[in-house]
Design an enzyme around this catalytic site. Structure first.
Site, short mmCIF file in Angstrom:
data_model
loop_
_atom_site.label_atom_id
_atom_site.label_comp_id
_atom_site.label_asym_id
_atom_site.label_seq_id
_atom_site.Cartn_x
_atom_site.Cartn_y
_atom_site.Cartn_z
N LYS A 174 9.39 -4.17 6.53
CA LYS A 174 8.35 -5.10 6.02
C LYS A 174 8.11 -3.98 4.25
CE LYS A 174 4.35 -5.83 4.48
NZ LYS A 174 4.21 -5.85 2.54
N GLY A 227 1.61 4.64 2.10
CA GLY A 227 0.78 3.73 1.20
C GLY A 227 -0.53 4.50 1.49
N SER A 228 -1.29 4.02 1.39
CA SER A 228 -2.87 4.31 1.12
C SER A 228 -3.62 4.43 2.34
CB SER A 228 -3.35 2.87 0.21
OG SER A 228 -3.89 1.94 0.39
N GLY A 232 -3.95 3.26 5.88
CA GLY A 232 -3.34 3.92 7.10
C GLY A 232 -4.61 4.32 7.38
N GLU A 249 1.80 8.42 5.66
CA GLU A 249 2.04 9.08 4.31
C GLU A 249 1.07 8.27 3.85
OE1 GLU A 249 3.81 11.71 3.49
OE2 GLU A 249 4.63 12.54 5.40
N CYS A 283 2.36 9.27 -5.28
CA CYS A 283 2.41 10.00 -4.53
C CYS A 283 1.22 11.42 -4.51
CB CYS A 283 2.15 9.52 -2.82
SG CYS A 283 3.33 10.48 -2.72
N GLU A 384 -8.56 9.10 -5.96
CA GLU A 384 -7.06 8.49 -5.85
C GLU A 384 -6.89 7.91 -6.83
OE1 GLU A 384 -4.25 7.11 -3.59
OE2 GLU A 384 -2.15 8.28 -4.43
P1 NAD Z 1 -0.93 -0.03 0.72
O1 NAD Z 1 -1.86 0.21 1.39
O2 NAD Z 1 -1.76 -0.90 -0.23
O3 NAD Z 1 0.78 -0.59 1.46
C1 NAD Z 1 1.53 -0.47 1.47
C2 NAD Z 1 2.13 -1.16 2.34
O4 NAD Z 1 1.08 -1.45 3.65
C3 NAD Z 1 2.48 -2.26 1.82
O5 NAD Z 1 3.72 -3.07 2.70
C4 NAD Z 1 1.46 -3.53 2.89
O6 NAD Z 1 1.19 -4.61 2.49
C5 NAD Z 1 0.90 -2.87 3.74
N1 NAD Z 1 -0.57 -3.43 4.18
C6 NAD Z 1 -1.34 -4.27 3.57
N2 NAD Z 1 -2.88 -3.92 4.64
C7 NAD Z 1 -1.83 -3.65 5.35
C8 NAD Z 1 -2.60 -3.29 7.33
N3 NAD Z 1 -3.67 -4.49 7.71
N4 NAD Z 1 -1.82 -3.41 8.12
C9 NAD Z 1 -0.42 -3.05 7.58
N5 NAD Z 1 0.77 -3.06 6.73
C10 NAD Z 1 -0.35 -3.30 5.51
O7 NAD Z 1 -0.59 0.77 -0.72
P2 NAD Z 1 0.58 0.62 -2.47
O8 NAD Z 1 -0.43 0.34 -3.07
O9 NAD Z 1 1.50 -0.10 -1.85
O10 NAD Z 1 1.16 1.98 -2.92
C11 NAD Z 1 -0.10 3.25 -3.46
C12 NAD Z 1 -0.61 4.15 -2.11
O11 NAD Z 1 0.74 5.02 -1.39
C13 NAD Z 1 -0.95 4.93 -3.05
O12 NAD Z 1 -2.25 5.86 -2.24
C14 NAD Z 1 -0.06 6.61 -2.96
O13 NAD Z 1 -0.46 7.61 -3.00
C15 NAD Z 1 0.25 6.26 -1.64
N6 NAD Z 1 1.80 6.22 -1.05
C16 NAD Z 1 1.65 7.39 -1.00
C17 NAD Z 1 3.51 8.23 -0.62
C18 NAD Z 1 3.40 10.10 0.65
O14 NAD Z 1 4.43 9.95 0.62
N7 NAD Z 1 1.98 10.15 1.35
C19 NAD Z 1 3.93 7.94 -1.06
C20 NAD Z 1 4.78 6.78 -1.74
C21 NAD Z 1 2.80 6.17 -2.37
#
Ligand code: NAD
Length: 499
Positions: A174, A227-228, A232, A249, A283, A384
């Site tokens: 996804k 993701g965020s 998470g 992550e 990130c 962040e």
């Molecule tokens: P996000 O959390 O908005 O989305 C990430 C993914 O999760 C997307 O595919 C989204 O559709 C999905 N998602 C959203 N709500 C969900 C839910 N309730 N259940 C399951 N899945 C859901 O993050 P983003 O805006 O795409 O990315 C930015 C964030 O990712 C920043 O916080 C960044 O620091 C982090 N990030 C971390 C790393 C790492 O390795 N630590 C790497 C890259 C990005």
């Protein structure tokens, strides 16, 4: 306009809802790349049943053979590198030099994974008994739910799926809503490389709908999420309740520390790349710059000149240093933090506004922004932002710099510029991060080393390198007793001395 599809049960199919969303170029809102499916739990149900069949087939395929498929994936990515970089820049915004790097990370991960198919080591150790062998080995787990963010549209999915597949799992993928085209290309590549079709399923759509459904599905025992930290936490709560294996992550608030004895020219290059590369949407982006007092004013002067000279623009055009933010919501979030910074009394030294000029009007551009006199503990310093905003904190000593670095809830990456070898090793020992760079920026992880963060950045697992293979496989132990007698274990015949 082109309509794209999900990949479910070995076919490219329309979503059950019949609904789609537009994928728009962040450098130009008028450029729509295509319509992508809004999937729901009905699509997921079909995908799970198919992925279970895929798993039964794939887990019996010898691991070196699974690795060969990944090698072929790497070959195809190499051949298509330029085209993939271009389509990625169009939907994600970062300059072509960066999207080429994103694809290259995938290629490197593919070749590493291919060779891992010939290792996947277990251990054979001595038994306590005579004529008995004891060994550990790896087993695949099942259907893996792979949920990825927008900022590394190719690299992050490959970090997760290549090791998952080499270990013998099937995947339901996804991708983030903003980068569905790159994800589609990756699935095409898997199929061309000879991956059995039911081993991979691709579901586009909203995180709160299909992402959430994947996390909650009882037949998906393994979730890998990047993701965020906010999302998470929700994913973690569900997986905890359902006893799922989970890799998280999440966010970062990374600092570059520049000490009085540093090579300032080198440190300037580091902070410009760390803070404004990928428009601050990494990130590992440098979001805080911690300067020791003696070099503070000089360094800031040098930095401002260089930051003001950075060229904002379409990442597909030559000469662009900084591309757009990903979408309107990201732009608003950055603007909100500019207000917060000013209300907290920090000095806005450059940027602080949307990109100016006709070329930039149709995109989500924001100027590289620097705040000085930022207080440790303020919101600007703690939270962040995920945009091109750098907060400068002044400190007196290296020890104070380390304390400021450690004083946030995140712990992904840190960087220290110094010529003092003792201080460098002190930093490696004392900074609370998953990665510390000496005389290099906070960004720049290599595919063959473990990647991840401590505190609220992660949950203890690592991606990349050799460690990620532990996450995607279950350790099993086998004992073979060929003594022909009942031998009792746990050394209950231990003859040690009690006194
Ligand atoms: P996000 O959390 O908005 O989305 C990430 C993914 O999760 C997307 O595919 C989204 O559709 C999905 N998602 C959203 N709500 C969900 C839910 N309730 N259940 C399951 N899945 C859901 O993050 P983003 O805006 O795409 O990315 C930015 C964030 O990712 C920043 O916080 C960044 O620091 C982090 N990030 C971390 C790393 C790492 O390795 N630590 C790497 C890259 C990005």
């Amino acid at each position: 306009m082109k309509t794209f599809r999900n990949f479910v049960a070995g076919e490219w199919v329309a979503p059950a809802s019949g609904e789609y969303f537009d994928n728009v170029n962040p450098a130009d809102r008028n450029d729509t790349i295509g319509r992508f499916p809004l999937s729901n739990s009905e699509d997921l149900e079909r995908a799970v049943v198919s992925a279970q069949r895929g798993f039964e087939l794939w887990k019996r395929t010898p691991a070196p053979e699974r690795g060969d498929v990944l090698r072929h994936v790497g070959d195809i990515m190499t051949r298509r590198k330029e085209e993939l970089a271009d389509l990625m820049t169009r939907e994600m915004g970062k300059p072509l030099t960066e999207t080429r790097g994103d694809v290259q990370e995938g290629i490197d991960t593919a070749y590493y994974a291919a060779s891992e198919g010939r290792r996947l080591f277990g251990k054979t150790v001595p038994s306590e008994m005579r004529n008995k062998w004891a060994m550990s080995y790896r087993r695949p787990i099942g259907v893996a739910g792979i949920i990825t963010p927008f900022n590394f549209p190719m690299a992050i999915p490959t970090w997760k799926m290549f090791p998952a597949l080499v270990c013998g799992n099937s995947c339901i993928f996804k991708p983030a809503e903003d980068v569905p085209h790159t994800a589609t290309a990756l699935v095409e590549i898997f199929l061309e490389a000879g991956l059995p079709p039911e081993v991979i399923q691709l579901l586009h759509g909203a995180g709160e709908v299909v992402g959430k459904a994947i996390v909650e599905h009882p037949s998906i025992p393994l979730i890998s999420f990047t993701g965020s930290t906010e999302t998470g936490s929700q994913v973690g709560a569900t997986c905890g309740r359902m006893h799922k294996r989970l890799s998280l992550e999440m966010g970062g608030k990374n600092a570059q520390i520049v000490l009085d004895d540093a090579d300032l020219d080198l440190a300037i290059e580091g902070v410009l790349w760390g803070a404004f590369g990928t428009t601050g949407q990494r990130c590992t982006a440098t979001s805080r710059l911690i300067l020791q007092s003696r070099i503070h004013d000089q360094f800031l002067g040098m930095l401002l000149d260089r930051a003001r000279a950075m060229k904002l623009g379409d990442g597909r055009k030559k000469g662009t240093d900084v591309g757009p933010l990903i979408n309107e919501a990201a732009l608003r979030k950055v603007e909100n933090y500019i207000d917060i910074g000013q209300a907290e009394g920090a000095d806005l030294l450059c940027g602080g506004r949307r990109g100016q000029g006709r070329d930039l009007e149709a995109g989500y551009f924001y100027e590289p922004t620097i705040f000085a006199r930022v207080e440790a503990g303020s919101r600007l310093e703690q939270e962040e932002i995920f945009g091109p905003v750098l907060s400068v904190v002044r400190v007196q000593t290296a020890a104070e710099a380390f304390a400021v670095n450690n004083g946030v809830k995140y712990g992904l990456s840190s960087s220290v510029y110094t010529r003092d070898v003792q201080v460098a090793f002190q930093a490696l020992q004392d900074l609370d991060n998953g990665i510390t760079y000496i005389n290099a920026p906070t960004i720049g992880a290599e595919a063959h080393l473990p990647f991840g963060g401590v505190k609220q950045t992660g949950n203890g697992h690592r991606e990349g390198g050799w460690e990620v293979y532990e996450f995607y496989s279950e350790t099993k132990v086998g004992y073979v007793d060929f003594s022909g007698t009942l031998q009792r274990a746990q050394i209950d015949n231990y003859q040690g001395s009690a006194d």
